[in-house]
Design an enzyme around this catalytic site. Structure first.
Site, PDB file in Angstrom:
ATOM      1  N   HIS A 123     -25.092 -15.451  44.517  1.00  0.00           N
ATOM      2  CA  HIS A 123     -26.553 -14.972  43.966  1.00  0.00           C
ATOM      3  C   HIS A 123     -27.003 -13.474  44.380  1.00  0.00           C
ATOM      4  O   HIS A 123     -26.903 -13.263  45.522  1.00  0.00           O
ATOM      5  CB  HIS A 123     -27.918 -15.808  44.607  1.00  0.00           C
TER       6      HIS A 123
ATOM      7  N   HIS B 293     -26.084 -25.631  38.746  1.00  0.00           N
ATOM      8  CA  HIS B 293     -25.683 -25.944  40.114  1.00  0.00           C
ATOM      9  C   HIS B 293     -26.122 -27.436  39.987  1.00  0.00           C
ATOM     10  O   HIS B 293     -26.980 -27.958  39.479  1.00  0.00           O
ATOM     11  CB  HIS B 293     -26.917 -25.571  41.079  1.00  0.00           C
TER      12      HIS B 293
ATOM     13  N   GLU C 284     -25.076 -30.429  44.740  1.00  0.00           N
ATOM     14  CA  GLU C 284     -25.225 -29.835  46.033  1.00  0.00           C
ATOM     15  C   GLU C 284     -25.915 -30.631  46.792  1.00  0.00           C
ATOM     16  O   GLU C 284     -25.442 -31.381  47.793  1.00  0.00           O
ATOM     17  CB  GLU C 284     -25.814 -28.443  45.823  1.00  0.00           C
TER      18      GLU C 284
ATOM     19  N   ASP D  14     -25.035 -17.229  49.073  1.00  0.00           N
ATOM     20  CA  ASP D  14     -26.041 -16.302  49.615  1.00  0.00           C
ATOM     21  C   ASP D  14     -25.461 -15.694  50.676  1.00  0.00           C
ATOM     22  O   ASP D  14     -25.861 -15.837  52.161  1.00  0.00           O
ATOM     23  CB  ASP D  14     -27.343 -17.134  49.894  1.00  0.00           C
TER      24      ASP D  14
HETATM   25  N1  HPA Z   1     -28.713 -23.408  45.576  1.00  0.00           N
HETATM   26  C1  HPA Z   1     -29.658 -23.333  44.836  1.00  0.00           C
HETATM   27  N2  HPA Z   1     -30.493 -22.459  44.472  1.00  0.00           N
HETATM   28  C2  HPA Z   1     -30.025 -21.316  45.086  1.00  0.00           C
HETATM   29  C3  HPA Z   1     -29.211 -21.134  45.946  1.00  0.00           C
HETATM   30  C4  HPA Z   1     -28.387 -22.344  46.392  1.00  0.00           C
HETATM   31  O1  HPA Z   1     -27.612 -22.164  47.412  1.00  0.00           O
HETATM   32  N3  HPA Z   1     -29.180 -19.826  46.320  1.00  0.00           N
HETATM   33  C5  HPA Z   1     -30.015 -19.275  45.585  1.00  0.00           C
HETATM   34  N4  HPA Z   1     -30.761 -20.122  44.770  1.00  0.00           N
HETATM   35 ZN    ZN Z   2     -25.897 -21.133  44.546  1.00  0.00          ZN
END
Ligand code: HPA
Ligand code: ZN
Length: 338
Positions: A16, A194, A197, A276
């Site tokens: 990101h 995503h 996670e 990040d």
């Molecule tokens: N996960 C979900 N959203 C996000 C992340 C992440 O690691 N980094 C920036 N937005």
């Molecule tokens: Zn991410």
């Protein structure tokens, strides 16, 4: 192994751009834009980066982006990341950006994308690193807000290869965005999301079946679902794994418990990425080093991860082949030295 990790040509597919905002740049941009920071030093900022889960990170991440106001700020941010990635022998990177995190603060869509794009063009011509841009929708906001953002992006669609989904996962399943992703695909965007996670394997199924994604971002919780692992392996759906992020956000309680090695052994197409980097203490090389050491990854594991990153990219077959050839050349030269 450390030399191999540092030197090998590689690609990054999950990063990101707003998450590459280093405290040093934050302290440069804040006075430039007349913004007061609730910190006295770079060290104080770094000390505040203690996360308990994804939401605790996102709260700080959205605070950080407040220093980004002008096109030049987005240029400086992107330029700094691309220089860092280039220094780690990243040949190609596919970067996420979060337009809603800026538009909702009153910025114009073109301010954000013009700055990022100009840095991409300059870095490619001056450093040789290639990059693509993926626009993420903030999944904790509404589907209609995502649709509005997609409409704003249409004039810039030649600069955006894909759309994705990020921000707070639990309670915001992929299926919430089915219509938005349908429209994005009609306009020629590729799709990623995503999923898995913090959220359950069910969200990975939804990303595949409802959003028709080309890759799953993170996806680490797939290992809880045998049928899902079989499907991901059979179809070779790439998973953009971010080891340091997963440990910092307590998805796993230590790097030794990270499933990356198991995922490779299951035949999954996993890649290593930084997510990040300014917040999770490392760019792509530091992610490789940490996970190699903790899981005792061997030469073949590392090479597979890098090959996967080229093959899972949105580059053309020809461009992928060029990177694979460069990797083979590098490995051959390395052999000769030993
Ligand atoms: N996960 C979900 N959203 C996000 C992340 C992440 O690691 N980094 C920036 N937005
Ligand atoms: Zn991410």
């Amino acid at each position: 192994m450390e030399k191999l990790i540092r030197e090998m040509p590689k690609a990054e597919l999950h990063m990101h751009i707003e998450g590459s905002l280093e405290p040093e740049l934050m302290f440069k941009l804040a006075p430039r834009n007349g913004i007061a920071l609730p910190f006295n030093s770079v060290e104080e900022v770094r000390k505040s980066y203690e996360f308990t889960d994804l939401q605790s990170f996102l709260d700080i991440y959205y605070q950080g982006v407040r220093v980004l106001l002008k096109e030049q700020d987005f240029y400086d941010l992107t330029r700094a990341y691309l220089e860092k990635a280039h220094s780690q022998n990243v040949r190609h990177t596919e970067m996420f950006f979060d337009p809603q995190a800026h538009i909702d603060r009153g910025l114009a869509f073109d301010t954000v994308i013009n700055g990022i794009h100009r840095a991409q063009v300059d870095a490619e011509s001056q450093l040789g690193i290639t990059s693509k841009l993926i626009m993420c929708f903030l999944r904790d906001l509404s589907a209609s807000a995502a649709m509005e953002t997609l409409n704003q992006a249409l004039p810039f669609k030649d600069w955006i290869v894909a759309v994705g989904l990020d921000s707070a996962e639990i309670g915001n399943p992929p299926e919430k965005f089915t219509a938005v992703f349908d429209k994005a695909r009609e306009h020629g965007f590729l799709t990623v999301a995503h999923a898995g996670e913090e959220g359950p394997p069910e969200y990975i199924w939804q990303a595949l079946d409802q959003l028709k994604v080309s890759r799953i971002d993170h996806g680490v919780r797939c290992v809880e679902d045998k049928k899902l692992v079989e499907r991901l392996a059979k179809e070779q759906i790439p998973l953009t794994v971010c080891p340091l992020s997963n440990v910092k956000l307590h998805v796993f309680d230590s790097m030794e418990h990270h499933p990356l090695k198991r995922m490779l052994d299951l035949g999954l197409c996993a890649t290593v990425n930084s997510d990040d980097p300014a917040y999770f203490e490392g760019y792509i090389t530091e992610n490789f080093l940490a996970v190699q050491k903790a899981l005792n990854l061997d030469h073949n594991d590392i090479v597979s991860l890098v090959r996967n990153s080229f093959q899972a990219s949105f580059l053309s077959h020809q461009e992928v082949q060029k990177l694979l050839d460069e990797l083979d050349d590098y490995l051959e030269r390395r052999e000769l030295q030993h």
